[in-house]
Design a protein around this motif. Structure first.
Motif, PDB file in Angstrom:
ATOM      1  N   GLU A  64       0.943  -1.223  -0.008  1.00 36.25           N
ATOM      2  CA  GLU A  64       0.097   0.014   0.012  1.00 36.25           C
ATOM      3  C   GLU A  64       0.701   1.290  -0.066  1.00 36.25           C
ATOM      4  O   GLU A  64       0.601   2.309  -0.627  1.00 36.25           O
ATOM      5  CB  GLU A  64      -0.971  -0.049   1.220  1.00 36.25           C
ATOM      6  N   HIS A  79       0.723   8.579   6.820  1.00 38.45           N
ATOM      7  CA  HIS A  79      -0.013   6.925   6.672  1.00 38.45           C
ATOM      8  C   HIS A  79       0.964   5.983   7.237  1.00 38.45           C
ATOM      9  O   HIS A  79       0.646   4.971   7.708  1.00 38.45           O
ATOM     10  CB  HIS A  79      -0.624   6.864   5.395  1.00 38.45           C
ATOM     11  N   HIS A  83       0.787   3.209   9.893  1.00 37.11           N
ATOM     12  CA  HIS A  83       1.016   1.495   9.773  1.00 37.11           C
ATOM     13  C   HIS A  83       2.194   1.065  10.793  1.00 37.11           C
ATOM     14  O   HIS A  83       2.147   0.013  11.102  1.00 37.11           O
ATOM     15  CB  HIS A  83       1.598   1.375   8.458  1.00 37.11           C
ATOM     16  N   HIS A 119      -9.329   1.136  10.147  1.00 42.63           N
ATOM     17  CA  HIS A 119      -8.420   1.808   9.291  1.00 42.63           C
ATOM     18  C   HIS A 119      -8.656   1.694   7.864  1.00 42.63           C
ATOM     19  O   HIS A 119      -8.465   2.913   6.954  1.00 42.63           O
ATOM     20  CB  HIS A 119      -7.067   0.991   9.435  1.00 42.63           C
ATOM     21  N   ASP A 124      -7.615   4.507   5.192  1.00 44.77           N
ATOM     22  CA  ASP A 124      -7.462   4.134   3.751  1.00 44.77           C
ATOM     23  C   ASP A 124      -8.292   4.739   2.932  1.00 44.77           C
ATOM     24  O   ASP A 124      -8.058   5.389   1.575  1.00 44.77           O
ATOM     25  CB  ASP A 124      -7.518   2.720   3.459  1.00 44.77           C
TER      26      ASP A 124
HETATM   27 FE   LIG Z   1      -3.275   1.723   5.289  1.00 42.17          FE
END
Ligand SMILES: [Fe+2]
Ligand SMILES: [Fe+2]
Length: 133
Positions: A64, A79, A83, A119, A124
């Motif tokens: 991702e 982001h 994570h 998430h 996302d």
């Molecule tokens: Fe993500």
């Protein structure tokens, strides 16, 4: 047959095929852990959580982040931090997952479920809105 906890299409599809396929796989894995627990296969559930789900979470995050770099997502750094923090949380949960404390194990699994679905559905979703705009 255990009923899945989540309906992917209704809640989590972002409209980006490659990413959606990975999220489907993640949600399938969460449902699998839930199914093992419901079938009282606790050791299988523990092993699957650590050896399959945790490993795939890392793989998905890497894929991702690569995608977000490719599309020059402005909030990529933020982001990535989210994570990284969750990867640390999952590692920190491992002793609870492996312990014989049933309540602690279930709590750890539930917290993981909640984090992942929230998430996908919230954080996302923001990059999907950026990408698809
Ligand atoms: Fe993500
Ligand atoms: Fe994701």
């Amino acid at each position: 047959m255990t009923r899945p906890l989540f309906n992917f299409d209704a809640e989590f599809r972002l409209g980006i095929d490659a990413i959606d396929q990975e999220h489907v796989k993640l949600v399938d894995m969460l449902n699998q852990v839930h199914a093992f627990i419901s079938e009282a296969k606790r050791d299988v559930a523990r092993q699957y959580f650590i050896e399959t789900l945790t490993v795939y979470v890392d793989e998905h995050f890497a894929n991702e982040e690569e995608f977000l770099a490719r599309i020059a997502y402005p909030q990529l750094d933020e982001h990535k931090k989210v994570h990284a923090q969750f990867k640390k949380t999952m590692r920190d949960l491992q002793p609870l997952i492996q312990s014989s404390d049933e309540a602690a194990f279930r709590q750890a699994v539930n917290d993981t479920f909640t984090w992942i679905v929230t998430h996908i559905g919230k954080t996302d979703k923001k990059y999907a809105e950026f990408y698809l705009a």
